[in-house]
Design a protein around this motif. Sequence first.
Motif, mmCIF file in Angstrom:
data_model
loop_
_atom_site.group_PDB
_atom_site.id
_atom_site.type_symbol
_atom_site.label_atom_id
_atom_site.label_comp_id
_atom_site.label_asym_id
_atom_site.label_seq_id
_atom_site.Cartn_x
_atom_site.Cartn_y
_atom_site.Cartn_z
ATOM 1 N N GLY A 39 26.203 -1.675 80.133
ATOM 2 C CA GLY A 39 27.063 -0.525 79.916
ATOM 3 C C GLY A 39 26.326 0.767 79.674
ATOM 4 N N GLY A 40 25.011 0.793 79.922
ATOM 5 C CA GLY A 40 24.255 2.022 79.784
ATOM 6 C C GLY A 40 23.877 2.381 78.367
ATOM 7 N N VAL A 41 24.092 1.484 77.409
ATOM 8 C CA VAL A 41 23.776 1.756 76.009
ATOM 9 C C VAL A 41 22.786 0.712 75.521
ATOM 10 N N PRO A 42 21.652 1.114 74.940
ATOM 11 C CA PRO A 42 20.700 0.131 74.418
ATOM 12 C C PRO A 42 21.175 -0.439 73.088
ATOM 13 N N LEU A 43 21.634 -1.672 73.110
ATOM 14 C CA LEU A 43 22.122 -2.333 71.907
ATOM 15 C C LEU A 43 21.041 -3.278 71.397
ATOM 16 N N PRO A 44 20.435 -2.986 70.245
ATOM 17 C CA PRO A 44 19.311 -3.801 69.767
ATOM 18 C C PRO A 44 19.730 -5.233 69.439
ATOM 19 N N VAL A 45 18.905 -6.168 69.877
ATOM 20 C CA VAL A 45 19.126 -7.572 69.540
ATOM 21 C C VAL A 45 18.023 -8.095 68.627
ATOM 22 N N HIS A 46 16.887 -7.393 68.589
ATOM 23 C CA HIS A 46 15.800 -7.803 67.700
ATOM 24 C C HIS A 46 14.878 -6.617 67.466
ATOM 25 N N LEU A 53 12.104 13.066 75.003
ATOM 26 C CA LEU A 53 12.703 11.743 74.835
ATOM 27 C C LEU A 53 13.432 11.622 73.501
ATOM 28 N N THR A 54 12.869 12.217 72.456
ATOM 29 C CA THR A 54 13.543 12.201 71.159
ATOM 30 C C THR A 54 14.847 12.984 71.232
ATOM 31 N N ALA A 102 18.663 11.662 70.427
ATOM 32 C CA ALA A 102 19.543 12.343 69.474
ATOM 33 C C ALA A 102 20.812 12.847 70.150
ATOM 34 N N ARG A 103 20.692 13.373 71.364
ATOM 35 C CA ARG A 103 21.872 13.874 72.091
ATOM 36 C C ARG A 103 22.863 12.750 72.324
ATOM 37 N N ARG A 104 22.383 11.594 72.739
ATOM 38 C CA ARG A 104 23.285 10.477 72.997
ATOM 39 C C ARG A 104 23.970 10.025 71.707
ATOM 40 N N TRP A 105 23.244 10.029 70.602
ATOM 41 C CA TRP A 105 23.842 9.601 69.347
ATOM 42 C C TRP A 105 24.873 10.624 68.866
ATOM 43 N N MET A 106 24.529 11.892 68.921
ATOM 44 C CA MET A 106 25.403 12.929 68.380
ATOM 45 C C MET A 106 26.591 13.219 69.288
ATOM 46 N N GLY A 107 26.429 13.053 70.608
ATOM 47 C CA GLY A 107 27.521 13.296 71.547
ATOM 48 C C GLY A 107 27.643 14.756 71.934
ATOM 49 N N TRP A 108 28.484 15.003 72.915
ATOM 50 C CA TRP A 108 28.616 16.354 73.463
ATOM 51 C C TRP A 108 29.311 17.304 72.500
ATOM 52 N N ARG A 109 30.091 16.774 71.565
ATOM 53 C CA ARG A 109 30.781 17.647 70.623
ATOM 54 C C ARG A 109 29.811 18.407 69.716
ATOM 55 N N SER A 110 28.560 17.953 69.663
ATOM 56 C CA SER A 110 27.579 18.648 68.836
ATOM 57 C C SER A 110 27.154 19.980 69.442
ATOM 58 N N ARG A 117 12.261 6.048 70.434
ATOM 59 C CA ARG A 117 12.372 4.703 71.020
ATOM 60 C C ARG A 117 13.665 4.570 71.811
ATOM 61 N N GLU A 118 14.767 5.059 71.237
ATOM 62 C CA GLU A 118 16.035 5.018 71.950
ATOM 63 C C GLU A 118 15.999 5.926 73.176
ATOM 64 N N GLY A 119 15.285 7.050 73.066
ATOM 65 C CA GLY A 119 15.145 7.932 74.227
ATOM 66 C C GLY A 119 14.428 7.261 75.383
ATOM 67 N N VAL A 120 13.361 6.511 75.081
ATOM 68 C CA VAL A 120 12.644 5.765 76.114
ATOM 69 C C VAL A 120 13.565 4.740 76.767
#
Length: 335
Positions: free
Chosen positions: A22-29, A114-115, A119-127, A295-298
């Motif tokens: 789904g295009g989102v990095p969901l951590p498993v470990h 990358l950072t 941050a942009r993905r976490w904060m969203g476009w409303r920021s 890390r999330e940016g990468v």
Amino acid sequence: MRISVVDVGSNTVRLVVADAEGGVPLPVHTAKWRLRLSDHVKPGGPVPEEAVERLVDAVAEAGRTATRWGAAEPLAFATAVVRGARNRQEVLRTVRARTGVGLCTLPGEVEAELTFLGARRWMGWRSGPLALLDIGGGSLEVAFGRGRLPDFVASLPLGASRLTHEHFEGQDPPPPELVRALRRKVRHQLRDVAARIRWEGPHTAVATSRTFQQLGRLCGAPPGRYGPFEERRLRRADLREAIGRLAVLPAAQRALLPGISAPRAMQSLAGAVVGHTAMKLTGITTLTICPWAIREGVLLRHIEDGASWWAEIVRRNEETAPPGPVPLRIATATN
């Protein structure tokens, strides 16, 4: 698809294994190995042989862990502590040869890009128009942008560990005149970058990195056990007050304060001075502490742009990539 990233920082080696559905990095470990490289590498000096050995062991274990969790070879990078080392290329070649993990360094402006993406993905476009501050061990990254990637990035040699070595070596706690001298240096180096941020007038300002997370906790933000979705803010006035507390305490007593860990206690004062000075010069009164960073940016860039972009970064790193942070770069990114 399961992917992983290894981040070799000033204090720890961190591994994140994530599912990318789904295009989102969901951590498993996640895992980390505490190396404290910044304690052994002076600014501009080499990484000692014994530190290289510990780095090899940590990266090798990270690679094996990623494999056990079903991920391919990690996207592995080292930040300023290795990037600025005199023997950087030798360290990278040794790690690659002995672990099979293609460790590289990223230019400071790429770290900032990358950072910012994380941050942009976490904060969203409303920021809206977004400003970013990230204090690492060796460098300070600053970015601003209105879209997916930043329009402006800067990387400055103002990391918390670097400045502690340069200004407070052997002083615990440092005398007030050394703290004032550090603040003058930070103001001088940040002047042009801060003017650009003020001119842009960001709608939202965010901070990433463990340094800002710990300073936020010191200034009253909720603890990490409340989870990543708890809102955490850092106010400039609170940080100014915190500097007064940190400046009079030795590192052992700083480590007893809320949020300040023992491994980072020595550098917490320098980090606080950089953070407060950056906020004051840019006109930022409140920062939102963002849990997603480089890390999330990468991971996001890999998911969205495929493997070719990372291969190009590795190629350029091997061909050129001079050591040391990039003083200033204005980038016009393609969103």
